[in-house]
Design an enzyme around this catalytic site. Structure first.
Site, mmCIF file in Angstrom:
data_model
loop_
_atom_site.group_PDB
_atom_site.id
_atom_site.type_symbol
_atom_site.label_atom_id
_atom_site.label_comp_id
_atom_site.label_asym_id
_atom_site.label_seq_id
_atom_site.Cartn_x
_atom_site.Cartn_y
_atom_site.Cartn_z
ATOM 1 N N ALA A 43 6.143 27.328 51.144
ATOM 2 C CA ALA A 43 5.351 28.424 50.578
ATOM 3 C C ALA A 43 3.919 27.958 50.307
ATOM 4 O O ALA A 43 2.958 28.656 50.613
ATOM 5 C CB ALA A 43 6.003 28.926 49.300
ATOM 6 N N TYR A 45 2.419 25.508 51.789
ATOM 7 C CA TYR A 45 1.805 25.269 53.092
ATOM 8 C C TYR A 45 1.272 26.588 53.661
ATOM 9 O O TYR A 45 0.126 26.679 54.086
ATOM 10 C CB TYR A 45 2.855 24.655 54.021
ATOM 11 C CG TYR A 45 2.332 24.352 55.393
ATOM 12 C CD1 TYR A 45 1.666 23.158 55.640
ATOM 13 C CD2 TYR A 45 2.494 25.250 56.444
ATOM 14 C CE1 TYR A 45 1.172 22.880 56.901
ATOM 15 C CE2 TYR A 45 2.004 24.977 57.696
ATOM 16 C CZ TYR A 45 1.348 23.790 57.928
ATOM 17 O OH TYR A 45 0.854 23.521 59.172
ATOM 18 N N LEU A 95 4.237 30.477 65.194
ATOM 19 C CA LEU A 95 4.270 31.921 64.956
ATOM 20 C C LEU A 95 3.425 32.257 63.744
ATOM 21 O O LEU A 95 3.388 31.501 62.769
ATOM 22 C CB LEU A 95 5.706 32.379 64.691
ATOM 23 C CG LEU A 95 6.671 32.340 65.865
ATOM 24 C CD1 LEU A 95 8.092 32.604 65.387
ATOM 25 C CD2 LEU A 95 6.279 33.378 66.908
ATOM 26 N N GLU A 126 15.503 38.758 65.230
ATOM 27 C CA GLU A 126 16.510 37.694 65.259
ATOM 28 C C GLU A 126 16.217 36.699 64.153
ATOM 29 O O GLU A 126 15.072 36.609 63.692
ATOM 30 C CB GLU A 126 16.469 36.981 66.612
ATOM 31 C CG GLU A 126 15.173 36.208 66.812
ATOM 32 C CD GLU A 126 14.889 35.853 68.269
ATOM 33 O OE1 GLU A 126 14.420 36.752 69.006
ATOM 34 O OE2 GLU A 126 15.116 34.703 68.643
ATOM 35 N N LYS A 128 15.156 33.451 62.129
ATOM 36 C CA LYS A 128 14.287 32.299 62.378
ATOM 37 C C LYS A 128 15.056 31.066 61.922
ATOM 38 O O LYS A 128 15.311 30.887 60.729
ATOM 39 C CB LYS A 128 12.984 32.446 61.604
ATOM 40 C CG LYS A 128 12.007 31.324 61.868
ATOM 41 C CD LYS A 128 10.645 31.654 61.287
ATOM 42 C CE LYS A 128 9.583 30.656 61.704
ATOM 43 N NZ LYS A 128 9.848 29.285 61.284
ATOM 44 N N ASP A 130 15.923 27.368 60.945
ATOM 45 C CA ASP A 130 15.132 26.305 60.317
ATOM 46 C C ASP A 130 15.565 24.952 60.872
ATOM 47 O O ASP A 130 16.326 24.215 60.255
ATOM 48 C CB ASP A 130 15.334 26.365 58.801
ATOM 49 C CG ASP A 130 14.253 25.598 58.070
ATOM 50 O OD1 ASP A 130 13.306 25.122 58.726
ATOM 51 O OD2 ASP A 130 14.348 25.470 56.843
ATOM 52 N N TYR A 236 16.099 30.690 72.380
ATOM 53 C CA TYR A 236 15.457 31.956 72.021
ATOM 54 C C TYR A 236 14.166 32.240 72.793
ATOM 55 O O TYR A 236 13.510 33.244 72.573
ATOM 56 C CB TYR A 236 15.181 32.028 70.517
ATOM 57 C CG TYR A 236 14.411 30.857 69.949
ATOM 58 C CD1 TYR A 236 13.122 30.581 70.360
ATOM 59 C CD2 TYR A 236 14.998 30.029 68.986
ATOM 60 C CE1 TYR A 236 12.421 29.510 69.845
ATOM 61 C CE2 TYR A 236 14.300 28.956 68.462
ATOM 62 C CZ TYR A 236 13.020 28.705 68.893
ATOM 63 O OH TYR A 236 12.336 27.639 68.388
ATOM 64 N N LYS A 324 8.933 35.902 56.852
ATOM 65 C CA LYS A 324 9.588 34.857 56.056
ATOM 66 C C LYS A 324 10.354 35.457 54.879
ATOM 67 O O LYS A 324 9.932 36.469 54.319
ATOM 68 C CB LYS A 324 8.533 33.881 55.500
ATOM 69 C CG LYS A 324 7.784 33.089 56.556
ATOM 70 C CD LYS A 324 8.683 32.022 57.139
ATOM 71 C CE LYS A 324 7.949 30.828 57.685
ATOM 72 N NZ LYS A 324 7.527 29.825 56.810
ATOM 73 N N CYS A 429 -1.251 7.145 28.520
ATOM 74 C CA CYS A 429 -0.168 7.049 29.493
ATOM 75 C C CYS A 429 1.140 6.747 28.756
ATOM 76 O O CYS A 429 1.210 5.771 28.009
ATOM 77 C CB CYS A 429 -0.474 5.950 30.506
ATOM 78 S SG CYS A 429 0.935 5.585 31.565
ATOM 79 N N CYS A 432 2.424 3.009 29.818
ATOM 80 C CA CYS A 432 1.772 1.734 29.507
ATOM 81 C C CYS A 432 0.786 1.848 28.352
ATOM 82 O O CYS A 432 0.200 0.850 27.937
ATOM 83 C CB CYS A 432 1.065 1.176 30.745
ATOM 84 S SG CYS A 432 -0.407 2.094 31.205
ATOM 85 N N CYS A 447 -3.633 7.904 34.449
ATOM 86 C CA CYS A 447 -3.533 6.670 33.689
ATOM 87 C C CYS A 447 -4.554 5.687 34.242
ATOM 88 O O CYS A 447 -4.679 5.520 35.447
ATOM 89 C CB CYS A 447 -2.113 6.124 33.847
ATOM 90 S SG CYS A 447 -1.971 4.382 33.478
ATOM 91 N N CYS A 453 0.146 -0.815 34.732
ATOM 92 C CA CYS A 453 1.071 0.273 34.388
ATOM 93 C C CYS A 453 2.341 0.127 35.228
ATOM 94 O O CYS A 453 2.289 0.213 36.457
ATOM 95 C CB CYS A 453 0.414 1.620 34.656
ATOM 96 S SG CYS A 453 1.559 2.989 34.351
#
Ligand code: IVH
Length: 708
Positions: A43, A45, A95, A126, A128, A130, A236, A324, A429, A432, A447, A453
C-alpha cells in the site's frame, strides 16, 4: 501520513520530495523484485508511486529531469547475479492500479474515449495472483526457455528450474510455431506452511510469505532445490507469438487451457464496469478460501484487436488495470507503546496491542511511525487524523496491507479512558541512555550513541549478515543476538565475525559446539560459511555497512563508479568537508544525491570510531572489484552525460545502452566528465562542458561512436 496537496508545494519542495521518493521506491523495487525481501508495504509502495506520478504531472521541471530516472517509468528491478540473462522480445510490463470503484469506471471511460467507442465494451475479470511472473518460450511445441520478468526488458534464465514445475507443460500439441506463454508462479498456502515447517526444522530461515517462498524457490541456482519446492503456475498472458491464439482475450485463455496450461477458474467475461465490480466482490468474498494469495482483480479489454489499438504507456498497457483489494482493518485496544532502536539509531514507536485478527492474521504489534504521528501531526506540523493524538489505553484501528508490518491508522476518541495521558516521546535512547536527537526537517528522533548503543550495534550486525549483504548461511538474526550478548563470543562488530573461528579455537572452554543449539557439524558449517564470505563483491560490502541512505541501489552505483574499496575510501577521505574535486565527483554520480553522499562521508569520516572498525573489517576481506558490463567498447570506462532532446531514442534507452557498453552515465557535468552528448535545447550543461573543456558531440556522432 497526510501529505501536502501537490498544488500547495513550491517547485523546490516538489523536486526535493520527488528525489527522495525516487530513491525510496528504487530501493524498494530492488528489495522486492530482486531480493524477494520487501521493505515497505504494497500500500505504501502504491501510494508513493501515485505521489510520484502526481508530482511529475504537476511540475514540468520534474518531468523534464526525470527521463529514465523515475520508477514510474520502470517495471520491477534489475536482475540478480548468478543466472544467465534473457532479453524479452516483447517487454514484460506491469499493470496500472485501481483502488476505488470510480477508478474502474474511469478506466472504462478512458478506454472508450481512446477508441472513440460510444457503446459498452467487454472485459475479462480474473484474480490477480500474488506470485512472480514467468515467461515460457515454446518453439515447435517444445519448452526451450523460461525467464523471470527482471526489469521488464531483461530477465533471468530459469529454464532448468521451470522444468521442475508440474503445472508447466514441457511439450504442447497444436500450438503456434513460436509461443511465449506468460503467467504467475505461486505457492499454495498449504505448501507454504509445510515448507516453512521443514525449513525451521532444518535451522533455515522461514519465508515471510508464499510470494517470497515462490520467488526464492524459483530463483535457486540449483534446480534440484526448486524441484523440491511445490511451485504452481497459472497462465494469463502471452508475449512473442508466430500466429494469434484467438480473436479475444477470453478465447486466448481458453486456448492456453486446452494446450495444457492451468488457467484461473475465476476468469469471466463482463460487459462493463458494473459487471466487473460484481466479479470483484465475488472474488474478494472467496479470497480467504482460495488456498493461495491474490491481491486484487485484473480487468482486460476482451477484443484483442482493440488491445492492439490501445497499446502501451511507458510501463503499463492501456487495455488492462489491476483493481487492488483494500488493506484490512480491525479495532483493538492499545496496551502500551515501546520504543525500538534501529540500525541507524532511529527510535521507532511500536504499539503493543490486545491481539486482534486482521484479515486472518493475529496482530499484537503495529508500527506508530514516529513521535509526530502519535501526536497527530505530519512532518510539516499539519494535522493528521483530524489532529487526534494516540494514547495508551485508546481504542485504535489497525491496518494491514499485504504481508508487512501492520500500522495503527486511527483512534476512536469516544472510547478513550478518562485517565489516558498524552504519550511523551523519550528524549534519551531507552537502550543506552544517550541523547536522542531530532534533526531539523527529520521526523525521526535518533540515538546519538553510535556504536556504544547496543541496540544499534546489534541491528547493524543483523543487517550485515542479511540476504542482500554478506548473507552468511547459519548466521541469522537469532544467532547474531546470541553471539552479541555472550561475553566469551563477544561479536560486537562485523569484524568480530571473522575472528570468531580463531577465538573459538583458542578457547579451551565453552566452545561454540558445546552450546545449546549448536554441534560439531553446525559449527564447522558456520565457520566455513563465514570463511566463504571473506571474499565479497564491493557493492555488497558497501551495502552491508548499513549506512543511512546507502541502500542497495546506491551501493551498486558507488561500487561501479569507484571499482575498488581504495578508490572509494580515498574519495570519502578527500570529501569530508563536502568540497573539492572528490566531492564533486561523488555527487555527480547519477543516482547519488547530496543526502546520500553526505551520509556516506559522515559515516566513514577518517576520524570516526566507525571508520576504524570498517578498516579493521577490510583487513579480513578480499574485495572483488565490480566490473563494468563491457570493457571492449570504445566508450567503456568513459563518464558520459546526456543533455537536451535526444531524437533517435529515449534518454532511458540511451543511458541503458551506454551503461551496457561499460560507460558511466552521470547526471551533471564535472571535471571528470569525458563526453557530453548534447541534443537540441542543451542548456547549462553545454556551458559547463565548455567551461571545463569537456568534449561535446551530438546524438548522431554518439551513435556512430557506439556503432549505431
Ligand atoms: S496481466 C501487460 N494478469 O501482476 C500486463 N498480471 O502488477 C500483463 N499478475 O507483472 C500482466 N495476476 O506478475 C496479469 N491475472 C493476471 C495477473 C497478473 C498477477 C501480476 C503479473 C504482473 C503484475 C502487475
Amino acid at each position: 501520513m497526510a501529505e501536502k496537496p501537490v498544488k500547495a508545494l513550491t517547485e523546490g519542495e516538489a523536486v526535493a520530495e520527488w528525489a527522495a521518493l525516487v530513491q525510496i521506491v528504487l530501493d524498494a523495487n530492488v528489495a522486492y523484485h530482486r531480493d524477494d525481501a520487501p521493505t515497505i508495504s504494497d500500500a505504501d509502495y502504491d501510494r508513493m508511486k501515485r505521489r510520484l506520478s502526481e508530482l511529475e504531472a504537476a511540475f514540468p521541471a520534474i518531468e523534464r529531469a526525470m527521463t529514465g530516472k523515475s520508477p514510474t517509468e520502470l517495471v520491477g528491478a534489475p536482475v540478480a547475479d548468478g543466472f544467465g540473462k534473457v532479453a524479452h522480445r516483447v517487454r514484460m510490463l506491469s499493470l496500472e492500479n485501481a483502488f476505488e470503484a470510480e477508478d474502474v469506471a474511469d478506466f472504462d471511460d478512458r478506454v472508450r474515449k481512446f477508441l472513440g467507442h460510444s457503446g459498452s465494451l467487454s472485459y475479462t475479470a480474473e484474480p490477480k495472483i500474488d506470485g512472480l511472473s514467468l515467461s515460457l518460450r515454446y518453439e515447435a511445441g517444445v519448452l526451450i526457455q523460461a525467464a523471470t520478468r527482471g526489469d521488464g526488458e531483461v530477465g533471468e534464465n530459469v529454464t532448468d528450474n521451470a522444468r521442475t514445475i508440474a503445472d508447466i507443460p514441457q511439450r504442447l500439441t497444436g500450438a503456434p510455431e513460436v509461443l511465449e506463454v506468460r503467467g504467475e508462479v505461486y505457492m499454495s498456502h498449504a505448501d507454504f506452511a509445510a515448507l516453512n515447517v521443514r525449513a525451521t526444522a532444518a535451522g533455515e530461515k522461514p519465508f515471510a510469505n508464499p510470494r517470497n517462498a515462490a520467488a526464492g524457490s524459483l530463483r535457486q541456482l540449483d534446480a534440484n532445490v526448486t524441484a523440491s519446492r511445490p511451485l504452481r503456475f497459472f497462465a494469463y498472458a502471452w508475449g512473442d507469438l508466430s500466429a494469434p491464439l484467438a480473436p479475444t482475450q477470453f478465447e486466448a485463455i481458453q486456448r492456453l487451457k486446452s494446450l495444457g496450461f492451468q488457467t484461473n477458474p475465476l476468469t469471466v467475461l463482463c460487459d462493463g464496469p458494473e459487471a466487473m465490480l460484481d466479479q470483484y466482490r465475488l472474488i474478494e468474498a472467496q479470497r480467504a478460501t482460495l488456498g493461495y494469495d491474490i491481491d486484487g482483480v485484473v480487468y482486460k479489454v476482451n477484443d484483442l484487436a482493440l488491445q492492439a489499438r490501445l497499446g502501451f504507456r511507458s510501463a503499463t498497457p492501456r487495455w488492462a488495470i489491476a483493481h487492488k483489494f483494500p488493506a484490512e482493518l480491525a479495532w483493538t485496544r492499545l496496551l502500551g507503546i515501546d520504543i525500538q532502536v534501529g540500525r541507524t539509531g532511529a527510535l521507532s514507536p511500536v504499539a503493543r496491542l490486545q491481539p486482534v485478527t486482521v484479515g486472518g492474521v493475529v496482530v499484537s504489534n503495529a508500527t506508530l511511525h514516529n513521535e509526530d504521528y502519535i501526536a497527530g501531526r505530519d512532518s510539516r506540523g499539519e494535522p493528521i487524523r483530524g489532529g487526534k493524538d494516540i494514547r495508551v489505553g485508546d481504542w485504535v484501528q489497525v491496518y494491514r496491507a499485504g504481508d508487512v508490518i501492520p500500522k495503527v491508522a486511527d483512534v476512536d476518541l469516544s472510547q478513550r479512558p478518562t485517565d489516558a495521558q498524552p504519550f511523551i516521546f523519550p528524549a534519551l535512547c531507552p537502550e543506552c541512555g544517550s541523547e536522542a536527537h531530532r534533526e531539523e526537517g527529520d521526523s525521526v528522533r535518533r540515538c546519538t550513541g553510535g556504536l556504544i548503543c547496543p541496540a544499534q550495534a546489534v541491528e547493524r550486525l543483523k543487517h550485515f549478515v542479511s540476504r542482500g549483504a554478506f548473507d552468511i548461511e547459519g548466521l541469522g538474526a537469532k544467532q547474531v543476538e546470541m553471539f552479541f550478548n555472550d561475553p566469551t563470543l563477544a561479536v560486537k562488530t562485523p569484524a568480530d565475525i571473522f575472528t570468531l573461528a580463531k577465538r573459538d579455537a583458542d578457547n579451551p572452554l565453552q566452545k561454540l559446539k558445546n552450546r545449546d543449539g549448536f554441534g560439531e557439524t553446525s559449527v564447522t558449517k558456520l565457520f566455513a560459511a563465514i570463511e566463504a564470505k571473506r571474499t565479497i563483491p564491493l557493492d555488497r560490502l558497501i551495502f552491508a555497512l548499513g549506512i543511512r541512505h546507502i541502500g542497495e541501489t546506491s551501493s551498486s552505483l558507488l561500487a561501479r563508479h569507484y571499482g575498488t574499496w581504495e578508490a572509494l575510501a580515498q574519495a570519502i577521505d578527500e570529501s569530508h568537508n563536502y568540497f573539492g574535486r572528490a566531492w564533486e565527483e561523488l555527487t555527480a554520480i547519477d543516482g547519488i544525491g547530496a543526502v546520500s553522499a553526505r551520509a556516506l562521508v559522515d559515516a566513514l569520516h577518517p576520524a570516526n570510531a566507525e571508520r576504524k572498525e570498517v578498516n579493521r573489517l577490510i583487513g579480513f576481506l578480499t574485495i572483488q572489484q565490480v566490473k563494468a558490463v563491457a570493457t571492449e567498447s570504445p566508450v567503456a570506462g568513459l563518464t558520459v552525460v546526456f543533455t537536451g532532446t535526444l531524437e533517435k531514442m529515449t534518454r532511458a534507452e540511451a543511458k541503458a545502452r551506454a551503461e551496457a557498453l561499460g560507460a558511466k552515465v552521470a547526471g551533471s557535468v564535472s571535471a571528470k566528465t569525458d563526453l557530453l552528448v548534447a541534443g537540441p535545447g542543451a542548456g547549462s550543461k553545454a556551458k559547463d562542458a565548455e567551461r571545463l573543456g569537456v568534449k561535446v558531440i551530438d546524438e548522431d556522432a554518439w551513435l556512430a561512436l557506439i556503432g549505431g
